[in-house]
Scaffold this motif. Structure first.
Motif, PDB file in Angstrom:
ATOM      1  N   ILE A 286      14.276   9.352  -9.826  1.00 23.75           N
ATOM      2  CA  ILE A 286      13.667  10.539 -10.445  1.00 23.75           C
ATOM      3  C   ILE A 286      13.946  11.762  -9.583  1.00 23.75           C
ATOM      4  CG2 ILE A 286      11.504  11.572 -11.229  1.00 23.75           C
ATOM      5  CD1 ILE A 286      10.470   8.665 -11.608  1.00 23.75           C
ATOM      6  N   GLN A 287      14.620  12.745 -10.180  1.00 21.38           N
ATOM      7  CA  GLN A 287      15.040  13.945  -9.454  1.00 21.38           C
ATOM      8  C   GLN A 287      14.824  15.173 -10.345  1.00 21.38           C
ATOM      9  OE1 GLN A 287      17.031  13.701  -6.117  1.00 21.38           O
ATOM     10  NE2 GLN A 287      15.712  11.912  -6.270  1.00 21.38           N
ATOM     11  N   ILE A 288      13.565  15.474 -10.680  1.00 19.78           N
ATOM     12  CA  ILE A 288      13.286  16.516 -11.674  1.00 19.78           C
ATOM     13  C   ILE A 288      12.642  17.768 -11.078  1.00 19.78           C
ATOM     14  CG2 ILE A 288      13.148  14.927 -13.612  1.00 19.78           C
ATOM     15  CD1 ILE A 288      10.090  15.010 -13.339  1.00 19.78           C
ATOM     16  N   GLY A 289      12.779  17.925  -9.784  1.00 14.88           N
ATOM     17  CA  GLY A 289      12.288  19.162  -9.192  1.00 14.88           C
ATOM     18  C   GLY A 289      10.953  19.017  -8.490  1.00 14.88           C
ATOM     19  N   LEU A 290      10.318  20.151  -8.250  1.00 13.65           N
ATOM     20  CA  LEU A 290       9.140  20.200  -7.393  1.00 13.65           C
ATOM     21  C   LEU A 290       7.941  20.829  -8.098  1.00 13.65           C
ATOM     22  CD1 LEU A 290      10.998  21.515  -4.227  1.00 13.65           C
ATOM     23  CD2 LEU A 290      10.241  19.171  -4.614  1.00 13.65           C
ATOM     24  N   ALA A 291       6.735  20.430  -7.672  1.00 13.34           N
ATOM     25  CA  ALA A 291       5.485  21.014  -8.153  1.00 13.34           C
ATOM     26  C   ALA A 291       4.715  21.565  -6.955  1.00 13.34           C
ATOM     27  CB  ALA A 291       4.649  19.963  -8.873  1.00 13.34           C
TER      28      ALA A 291
ATOM     29  N   GLY B 166       8.659   1.367  -6.392  1.00  4.82           N
ATOM     30  CA  GLY B 166       9.155   0.406  -5.419  1.00  4.82           C
ATOM     31  C   GLY B 166       9.671  -0.875  -6.041  1.00  4.82           C
ATOM     32  N   LYS B 167       9.599  -0.981  -7.359  1.00  4.39           N
ATOM     33  CA  LYS B 167      10.091  -2.162  -8.079  1.00  4.39           C
ATOM     34  C   LYS B 167      11.191  -1.758  -9.064  1.00  4.39           C
ATOM     35  CE  LYS B 167       6.700  -4.763  -6.373  1.00  4.39           C
ATOM     36  NZ  LYS B 167       6.933  -5.880  -5.432  1.00  4.39           N
ATOM     37  N   GLY B 168      11.862  -0.658  -8.750  1.00  2.46           N
ATOM     38  CA  GLY B 168      12.907  -0.153  -9.631  1.00  2.46           C
ATOM     39  C   GLY B 168      12.802   1.340  -9.856  1.00  2.46           C
ATOM     40  N   VAL B 169      11.630   1.924  -9.590  1.00  2.00           N
ATOM     41  CA  VAL B 169      11.455   3.376  -9.645  1.00  2.00           C
ATOM     42  C   VAL B 169      11.582   3.924  -8.229  1.00  2.00           C
ATOM     43  CG1 VAL B 169       9.890   5.274 -10.176  1.00  2.00           C
ATOM     44  CG2 VAL B 169       9.996   3.292 -11.686  1.00  2.00           C
ATOM     45  N   ALA B 170      12.504   4.848  -8.012  1.00  2.00           N
ATOM     46  CA  ALA B 170      12.778   5.364  -6.671  1.00  2.00           C
ATOM     47  C   ALA B 170      12.993   6.866  -6.720  1.00  2.00           C
ATOM     48  CB  ALA B 170      14.008   4.666  -6.086  1.00  2.00           C
ATOM     49  N   PHE B 171      12.912   7.484  -5.542  1.00  2.00           N
ATOM     50  CA  PHE B 171      13.103   8.930  -5.426  1.00  2.00           C
ATOM     51  C   PHE B 171      14.196   9.297  -4.423  1.00  2.00           C
ATOM     52  CE2 PHE B 171       8.901   8.325  -7.119  1.00  2.00           C
ATOM     53  CZ  PHE B 171       8.735   9.357  -8.025  1.00  2.00           C
ATOM     54  N   CYS B 172      14.570   8.365  -3.562  1.00  2.00           N
ATOM     55  CA  CYS B 172      15.525   8.665  -2.494  1.00  2.00           C
ATOM     56  C   CYS B 172      16.791   7.815  -2.639  1.00  2.00           C
ATOM     57  CB  CYS B 172      14.893   8.422  -1.129  1.00  2.00           C
ATOM     58  SG  CYS B 172      16.033   8.716   0.245  1.00  2.00           S
TER      59      CYS B 172
ATOM     60  N   GLY C 248      19.662  16.002  -8.686  1.00  2.00           N
ATOM     61  CA  GLY C 248      19.993  14.923  -9.604  1.00  2.00           C
ATOM     62  C   GLY C 248      21.473  14.592  -9.625  1.00  2.00           C
ATOM     63  N   ILE C 249      22.312  15.615  -9.689  1.00  2.00           N
ATOM     64  CA  ILE C 249      23.757  15.379  -9.738  1.00  2.00           C
ATOM     65  C   ILE C 249      24.270  14.883  -8.388  1.00  2.00           C
ATOM     66  CG2 ILE C 249      25.997  16.426 -10.194  1.00  2.00           C
ATOM     67  CD1 ILE C 249      24.188  15.971 -12.650  1.00  2.00           C
ATOM     68  N   GLU C 250      23.710  15.405  -7.295  1.00  2.00           N
ATOM     69  CA  GLU C 250      24.075  14.877  -5.973  1.00  2.00           C
ATOM     70  C   GLU C 250      23.713  13.394  -5.875  1.00  2.00           C
ATOM     71  OE1 GLU C 250      22.056  17.381  -3.234  1.00  2.00           O
ATOM     72  OE2 GLU C 250      23.616  18.922  -3.219  1.00  2.00           O
ATOM     73  N   ALA C 251      22.544  13.030  -6.406  1.00  2.00           N
ATOM     74  CA  ALA C 251      22.128  11.629  -6.388  1.00  2.00           C
ATOM     75  C   ALA C 251      23.100  10.772  -7.194  1.00  2.00           C
ATOM     76  CB  ALA C 251      20.715  11.492  -6.944  1.00  2.00           C
ATOM     77  N   ALA C 252      23.505  11.264  -8.356  1.00  2.00           N
ATOM     78  CA  ALA C 252      24.440  10.512  -9.197  1.00  2.00           C
ATOM     79  C   ALA C 252      25.770  10.292  -8.488  1.00  2.00           C
ATOM     80  CB  ALA C 252      24.652  11.254 -10.518  1.00  2.00           C
ATOM     81  N   ILE C 253      26.250  11.318  -7.812  1.00  2.00           N
ATOM     82  CA  ILE C 253      27.515  11.208  -7.077  1.00  2.00           C
ATOM     83  C   ILE C 253      27.395  10.181  -5.955  1.00  2.00           C
ATOM     84  CG2 ILE C 253      29.114  12.463  -5.563  1.00  2.00           C
ATOM     85  CD1 ILE C 253      28.417  14.997  -7.244  1.00  2.00           C
ATOM     86  N   ASP C 254      26.299  10.236  -5.207  1.00  2.00           N
ATOM     87  CA  ASP C 254      26.079   9.271  -4.122  1.00  2.00           C
ATOM     88  C   ASP C 254      26.004   7.839  -4.664  1.00  2.00           C
ATOM     89  OD1 ASP C 254      26.058  11.236  -2.220  1.00  2.00           O
ATOM     90  OD2 ASP C 254      23.871  11.380  -2.098  1.00  2.00           O
TER      91      ASP C 254
ATOM     92  N   ILE D 211       0.812  -1.222   0.000  1.00  2.00           N
ATOM     93  CA  ILE D 211       0.000   0.000   0.000  1.00  2.00           C
ATOM     94  C   ILE D 211       0.842   1.266   0.000  1.00  2.00           C
ATOM     95  CG2 ILE D 211      -1.944  -1.109   1.148  1.00  2.00           C
ATOM     96  CD1 ILE D 211      -1.056   0.426   3.727  1.00  2.00           C
ATOM     97  N   HIS D 212       2.156   1.128   0.270  1.00  2.00           N
ATOM     98  CA  HIS D 212       2.974   2.337   0.301  1.00  2.00           C
ATOM     99  C   HIS D 212       4.448   1.985   0.160  1.00  2.00           C
ATOM    100  CE1 HIS D 212       4.132   6.441   1.214  1.00  2.00           C
ATOM    101  NE2 HIS D 212       5.114   5.921   1.914  1.00  2.00           N
ATOM    102  N   VAL D 213       5.176   2.855  -0.570  1.00  2.00           N
ATOM    103  CA  VAL D 213       6.628   2.749  -0.672  1.00  2.00           C
ATOM    104  C   VAL D 213       7.219   4.139  -0.485  1.00  2.00           C
ATOM    105  CG1 VAL D 213       8.597   2.169  -2.144  1.00  2.00           C
ATOM    106  CG2 VAL D 213       6.508   0.806  -2.280  1.00  2.00           C
ATOM    107  N   GLY D 214       8.253   4.244   0.336  1.00  2.00           N
ATOM    108  CA  GLY D 214       8.949   5.520   0.507  1.00  2.00           C
ATOM    109  C   GLY D 214       8.521   6.270   1.748  1.00  2.00           C
ATOM    110  N   ARG D 215       9.043   7.479   1.846  1.00  2.00           N
ATOM    111  CA  ARG D 215       8.796   8.295   3.028  1.00  2.00           C
ATOM    112  C   ARG D 215       7.319   8.667   3.146  1.00  2.00           C
ATOM    113  NH1 ARG D 215      13.059  12.494   5.371  1.00  2.00           N
ATOM    114  NH2 ARG D 215      12.130  12.699   7.418  1.00  2.00           N
ATOM    115  N   ALA D 216       6.834   8.732   4.369  1.00  2.00           N
ATOM    116  CA  ALA D 216       5.453   9.163   4.616  1.00  2.00           C
ATOM    117  C   ALA D 216       5.314   9.538   6.072  1.00  2.00           C
ATOM    118  CB  ALA D 216       4.457   8.057   4.260  1.00  2.00           C
ATOM    119  N   GLY D 217       4.421  10.473   6.321  1.00  2.00           N
ATOM    120  CA  GLY D 217       4.118  10.870   7.683  1.00  2.00           C
ATOM    121  C   GLY D 217       2.905  10.135   8.210  1.00  2.00           C
TER     122      GLY D 217
END
Length: 517
Positions: A443-448, A335-341, A363-369, A180-186
């Motif tokens: 995926i690191q394409i900014g904010l909405a 959660g099966k290959g698509v991630a944000f963190c 995006g570049i910080e993510a690539a370096i990590d 029912i959920h993958v990733g950060r959540a409050g």
């Protein structure tokens, strides 16, 4: 296992425990982590005469929390080291009514109204910074509602389960066997998902109504500043937010907040909450706004769960959320290959090939990590140049296993039905499309802007940003907006704080000029 200093801190934390607790441990006789678990729990038990543990032989390494011999529905399948050690401490404190962030009565009503039985499992990594909040939230729900049971599962300790479930991102939450959920959540987001899946007892719903001078919607830097500035004017203020900190909590390191050389998102969020609590402000967390209505001079804000809040002045500071690509495969393979963190999910891709979408700082910080973990990292940027800071670009270009492609449009995330196996990309200069084999995509394409619920009340631009003037006023008298949700340029923490203060001062000015009454 725990050092002397930490042991003393835990003794202080548990010094005021009122009830008696038992850690009911089950362990196979020769499990490689048996001694580690018993040593850790032994240190916890030694910190208070209110805590004991019983050890039983069984097939799995796990323990449950009992209060006065009653099973609280909280189980740890694994050794709660690392970030999850706090989850264990909080489970005991929350059971004793001493947790520092316990939900208010309205939210407790919603949790108790959930219709069960509900069996929850959260798969985690002990290095994951996003996992503890989810584990702690669901543990607390189990403590509040006898029909809920929750267990934390260390995916590294039970790899066969993680593999069978094709888990590639954590935290991964399963409800009665269904993801029912993958990733950060409050707490609030998780509660809404459980309400949608299991339903609620209408007789336990909260239909209360409260009136304030100022309502602040959002608990990030802008909302926090707006609330504090309003309270300092002697006004009756409430903050409605899913969580204090907002998007800031997803920022690992902050080094451009003037006068604070270095901090983290979690630390800043904690400081914001402490500052808010130093004033007489009603902090109403775990709430999502469903509707805003204008009735004469008053604004009526309705939230999920049925509560309503009324004020002549409303300050919208809901910030922004991660943008999605909105391409085939993105949702299907979450959660099966698509991630944000990359910090949380990077370890799942050790020695594997990954793509990073986005050439900004994140995006570049993510690539370096990821370059330190993965065999191959490929960055795809839609524009014809990177937007990341020069120092980050130089670092990325110095890494042998990082490749960067500009003018590249992601067309599809390709999977085999169970996991991501590739990414389809179009060269925007030649229109040529190609499919590149990968094991994961970050995926690191900014904010909405988080403005959807307000679009029928205030004016927004084509990007969804709320249109404000130089004083944070919208086109609706008595409604103000501040921070990343607005048209104000440069989405930065320090700018949001200033805009929140400005919105509060504008609302106060309108109040004394009679605009709000």
């Amino acid at each position: 296992m725990l050092d002397t200093s930490l042991k003393q801190q835990i003794k202080g934390i548990f010094a005021e425990l009122k009830a008696n607790y038992v850690l009911s441990v089950t362990t196979p006789p020769h499990h490689e982590s048996k001694e580690e678990m018993l040593e850790l729990l032994g240190d916890v038990v030694a910190s208070s005469d209110k805590i004991t543990y019983h050890v039983h032989q069984g097939n799995e390494l796990e323990f449950s929390l009992l209060k006065e011999e009653k099973d609280l529905g909280v189980k740890f399948r694994g050794v709660p080291n690392g970030h999850e050690f706090t989850s264990l401490l909080l489970a005991i404190l929350n059971s004793d009514g001493q947790g520092k962030d316990l939900p208010d009565e309205s939210i407790r009503h919603r949790v108790k109204a959930l219709q069960g039985p509900i069996r929850l499992q959260t798969y985690v990594s002990l290095t994951c910074t996003n996992c503890p909040e989810v584990v702690q939230s669901l543990n607390l729900m189990a403590i509040l509602n006898d029909n809920i049971r929750h267990e934390m599962v260390d995916g590294a300790l039970y790899p066969e389960e993680a593999e069978a479930l094709k888990i590639k991102a954590v935290p991964a939450v399963y409800a009665d066997g269904k993801l029912i959920h993958v990733g950060r959540a409050g707490f609030g987001e998780l509660l809404e998902k459980l309400e949608a899946r299991y339903g609620t007892d209408a007789g336990k719903a909260d239909s209360s109504e409260k009136t304030y001078d100022v309502l602040v919607i959002g608990g990030g830097p802008a909302g926090s500043a707006a609330a504090i500035y309003s309270a300092r004017k002697g006004l009756n203020v409430a903050v409605l937010a899913d969580r204090i900190g907002g998007q800031v909590k997803e920022t690992a390191g902050i080094e451009n907040l003037i006068s604070i050389p270095q901090t983290t998102g979690d630390e800043l969020a904690s400081h914001l909450k402490s500052h808010i609590r130093s004033y007489q402000i009603d902090l109403l967390e775990y709430r999502r706004v469903d509707k805003v209505e204008v009735k004469g001079k008053q604004k009526v804000v309705s939230v999920t769960g049925g509560s309503r809040y009324i004020a002549p002045a409303v300050i919208i500071a809901t910030g922004a959320s991660w943008k999605r690509l909105n391409v085939p495969g993105e949702t299907e393979y979450g959660g099966k290959g698509v991630a944000f963190c990359p910090h949380c999910d990077g370890p799942f891709y050790k020695g594997k090939r990954v793509a990073v979408i986005g050439g900004g700082n994140s995006g570049i910080e993510a690539a370096i990590d990821l370059a330190g973990i993965c065999s191959d990292v490929t960055v795809f940027e839609f524009l014809n140049e990177l937007k990341a800071d020069k120092v980050l670009q130089e670092k990325a270009n110095s890494l042998s296993n990082v490749k960067i492609f500009l003018s590249s449009q992601t067309v599809e995330i390709v999977g085999d039905g169970e996991k991501v196996i590739g990414i389809r990309v179009k060269d925007r200069n030649t229109e040529e499309e190609r499919t590149i084999p990968i094991d994961g995509v970050f995926i690191q394409i900014g904010l909405a802007p988080n403005s959807a619920v307000f679009k029928e009340t205030v004016n927004t631009n084509r990007f969804g940003e709320i249109v404000v003037d130089a004083h944070c006023r919208t086109d609706q008298p008595g409604i103000y907006a501040a921070g990343d949700v607005t048209t104000v340029p440069y989405k930065q923490i320090i700018i949001s704080m200033g805009e929140g203060a400005k919105a509060a001062l504008s609302a106060f000015e309108d109040r004394i000029r009679g605009v709000l009454s």
